[in-house]
Design a protein around this motif. Structure first.
Motif, PDB file in Angstrom:
ATOM      1  N   SER A 294       0.831  -1.218   0.000  1.00  0.00           N
ATOM      2  CA  SER A 294       0.000   0.000   0.000  1.00  0.00           C
ATOM      3  C   SER A 294       0.855   1.252   0.000  1.00  0.00           C
ATOM      4  O   SER A 294       0.620   2.199   0.765  1.00  0.00           O
ATOM      5  CB  SER A 294      -0.961   0.004   1.199  1.00  0.00           C
ATOM      6  N   ILE A 295       1.857   1.258  -0.865  1.00  0.00           N
ATOM      7  CA  ILE A 295       2.759   2.412  -0.948  1.00  0.00           C
ATOM      8  C   ILE A 295       2.059   3.505  -1.748  1.00  0.00           C
ATOM      9  O   ILE A 295       1.830   3.367  -2.951  1.00  0.00           O
ATOM     10  CB  ILE A 295       4.087   2.024  -1.598  1.00  0.00           C
ATOM     11  N   GLU A 296       1.715   4.586  -1.087  1.00  0.00           N
ATOM     12  CA  GLU A 296       0.993   5.687  -1.725  1.00  0.00           C
ATOM     13  C   GLU A 296       1.974   6.799  -2.080  1.00  0.00           C
ATOM     14  O   GLU A 296       2.753   7.254  -1.232  1.00  0.00           O
ATOM     15  CB  GLU A 296      -0.085   6.227  -0.791  1.00  0.00           C
ATOM     16  N   LEU A 297       1.909   7.228  -3.333  1.00  0.00           N
ATOM     17  CA  LEU A 297       2.753   8.321  -3.805  1.00  0.00           C
ATOM     18  C   LEU A 297       1.893   9.560  -4.022  1.00  0.00           C
ATOM     19  O   LEU A 297       0.744   9.459  -4.467  1.00  0.00           O
ATOM     20  CB  LEU A 297       3.431   7.947  -5.123  1.00  0.00           C
ATOM     21  N   VAL A 298       2.443  10.722  -3.705  1.00  0.00           N
ATOM     22  CA  VAL A 298       1.775  11.985  -3.985  1.00  0.00           C
ATOM     23  C   VAL A 298       2.726  12.823  -4.845  1.00  0.00           C
ATOM     24  O   VAL A 298       3.934  12.885  -4.569  1.00  0.00           O
ATOM     25  CB  VAL A 298       1.374  12.725  -2.691  1.00  0.00           C
ATOM     26  N   ASP A 299       2.186  13.400  -5.912  1.00  0.00           N
ATOM     27  CA  ASP A 299       2.998  14.149  -6.877  1.00  0.00           C
ATOM     28  C   ASP A 299       2.426  15.560  -7.015  1.00  0.00           C
ATOM     29  O   ASP A 299       1.211  15.738  -7.171  1.00  0.00           O
ATOM     30  CB  ASP A 299       2.981  13.437  -8.227  1.00  0.00           C
ATOM     31  N   GLU A 300       3.318  16.540  -6.938  1.00  0.00           N
ATOM     32  CA  GLU A 300       2.889  17.928  -7.096  1.00  0.00           C
ATOM     33  C   GLU A 300       2.909  18.282  -8.588  1.00  0.00           C
ATOM     34  O   GLU A 300       3.974  18.358  -9.204  1.00  0.00           O
ATOM     35  CB  GLU A 300       3.803  18.869  -6.317  1.00  0.00           C
ATOM     36  N   ILE A 301       1.720  18.452  -9.169  1.00  0.00           N
ATOM     37  CA  ILE A 301       1.616  18.753 -10.600  1.00  0.00           C
ATOM     38  C   ILE A 301       2.249  20.125 -10.849  1.00  0.00           C
ATOM     39  O   ILE A 301       1.849  21.132 -10.226  1.00  0.00           O
ATOM     40  CB  ILE A 301       0.146  18.737 -11.048  1.00  0.00           C
ATOM     41  N   PRO A 302       3.229  20.216 -11.756  1.00  0.00           N
ATOM     42  CA  PRO A 302       3.907  21.513 -11.966  1.00  0.00           C
ATOM     43  C   PRO A 302       2.928  22.578 -12.467  1.00  0.00           C
ATOM     44  O   PRO A 302       2.029  22.296 -13.271  1.00  0.00           O
ATOM     45  CB  PRO A 302       4.966  21.193 -13.020  1.00  0.00           C
TER      46      PRO A 302
END
Length: 388
Positions: A293-301
């Motif tokens: 359950s590795i959750e990634l969060v990405d900041e949309i440029p």
């Protein structure tokens, strides 16, 4: 029923007459009480009084009739006054067989000596009959180790940190019988060593009589016995051989994830408005514990729009994705993330930042990373060197 009991004496009158040269016999039946220790039980009898055929008190020519069992010289089974023996009293002896149980506690066959949080631990309890009496209804009390939970339907949780089980038997002299008990290591788990103690609480013979062990004091208190681990033959030493321990070492594997973000293979570092830009996010499991359950969060440029069906737009300028499956220690996994460059973007650099927001260790417990604090705040981490 033919005898009258007063204190520790029983009396009976033989009506007679008993002619010169004749003899007569009576029996007395006794039941050995439960709890009697092993050894000899001696029963004494004496002629306390007699009368002749005219009803007169008879004086024996070579004995003094009374009810005092301690004032006569005795030669067993002698009726002719040999060696000063008063032949109006005699003894008979029976032997109470020794009752002796011992207990040894070990890890069950195949059980690892090292466990992790959430693991089951199977212990083995073996009861040995070292006496000469068959044993039955052997009650075992197990002190559940701190940081574990009983997981065995054959045992009763007493609600006080112990569990009990009755081994019905019979266990013949010289034989032994084995039972197992399974506990689960709690999550989170205690540190160090897990010690499990078991003791014989009580036992009976096959007739249901409580018996006294000749070299132990059965009870449910694991703290009142001296102990030599796995010893069942320490007769006369401080060790009580009716209780024993077994231990396992607790290993809490390190949980450690790291993330590296790069341009995807083949992605140019120069893009035009309206083009796509694809980034690669690689998660490394640098620890010993598997991660799920590795959750990634990405900041949309700023100046781009998410264009990737695998990611969820959170509506706050970030997108999220959960890696499928399990990432074992030493493994890594890579996912892509694509954005489209807006048509009205100004020339310059676009920086895309991502972070591990959360992950679980074994059994669904939140992983406590040893050198990071996973969260969804992309602005609270110090970045010293890109790609480290």
């Amino acid at each position: 029923p033919g005898w009258t009991v007063s204190g520790n004496q029983a009396t009976r009158t033989i009506a007679g007459p008993l002619a010169p040269g004749d003899d007569t016999s009576v029996t007395i039946n006794l039941r050995v009480k439960g709890g009697v220790t092993a050894g000899d039980l001696t029963n004494q009898a004496e002629i306390a009084a007699a009368i002749d055929e005219d009803g007169r008190t008879a004086v024996d020519i070579d004995s003094i009739a009374d009810d005092d069992a301690t004032n006569d010289v005795l030669t067993d089974d002698e009726i002719d006054n040999s060696n000063g023996d008063e032949d109006d009293h005699d003894i008979a002896t029976v032997r109470v067989l020794p009752f002796d149980l011992a207990l040894r506690k070990t890890l069950a066959p195949g059980q690892s000596a090292t466990v992790e949080p959430g693991d089951p631990i199977e212990f083995q309890v073996e009861v040995f009959n070292q006496g000469e009496v068959s044993a039955a209804s052997v009650v075992i009390t197990d002190s559940l180790p701190t940081g574990t939970t009983l997981d065995d339907a054959n045992w009763t949780d007493n609600g006080d940190g112990t569990a009990s089980r009755t081994i019905t038997g019979p266990i013949a002299p010289g034989a032994s019988i084995t039972a197992t008990i399974t506990v689960l290591v709690d999550r989170p788990a205690p540190n160090g060593t897990i010690t499990n103690t078991a003791e014989i609480t009580s036992a009976t013979d096959t007739d249901g009589n409580p018996r006294v062990d000749e070299d132990s004091t059965p009870d449910g208190d694991p703290g009142n016995d001296d102990l030599v681990d796995d010893e069942i033959d320490e007769h006369g030493t401080p060790d009580e051989d009716d209780h024993d321990i077994a231990e396992v070492a607790l290993d809490t594997p390190a949980f450690d994830l790291a993330l590296r973000k790069t341009l995807a293979d083949g992605q140019s570092s120069l893009v035009q408005p309206g083009q796509d830009a694809t980034f690669a996010l690689t998660v490394f499991n640098q620890g010993d514990a598997a991660a799920t359950s590795i959750e990634l969060v990405d900041e949309i440029p700023t100046g781009t729009t998410l264009n990737d069906a695998d990611w969820t737009d959170n509506g706050d300028g970030t997108a999220s994705l959960t890696l499928p499956g399990t990432l074992a220690g030493g493994e890594h996994a890579t996912v892509g993330m694509t954005v489209t460059i807006d048509d009205d973007i100004e020339p310059g650099s676009l920086v895309n930042t991502a972070e591990i927001a959360a992950a679980d260790a074994r059994f669904g417990d939140p992983g406590d990373d040893i050198d990071s604090a996973p969260d969804q705040d992309l602005g609270n981490d110090e970045l010293i060197d890109d790609e480290v």
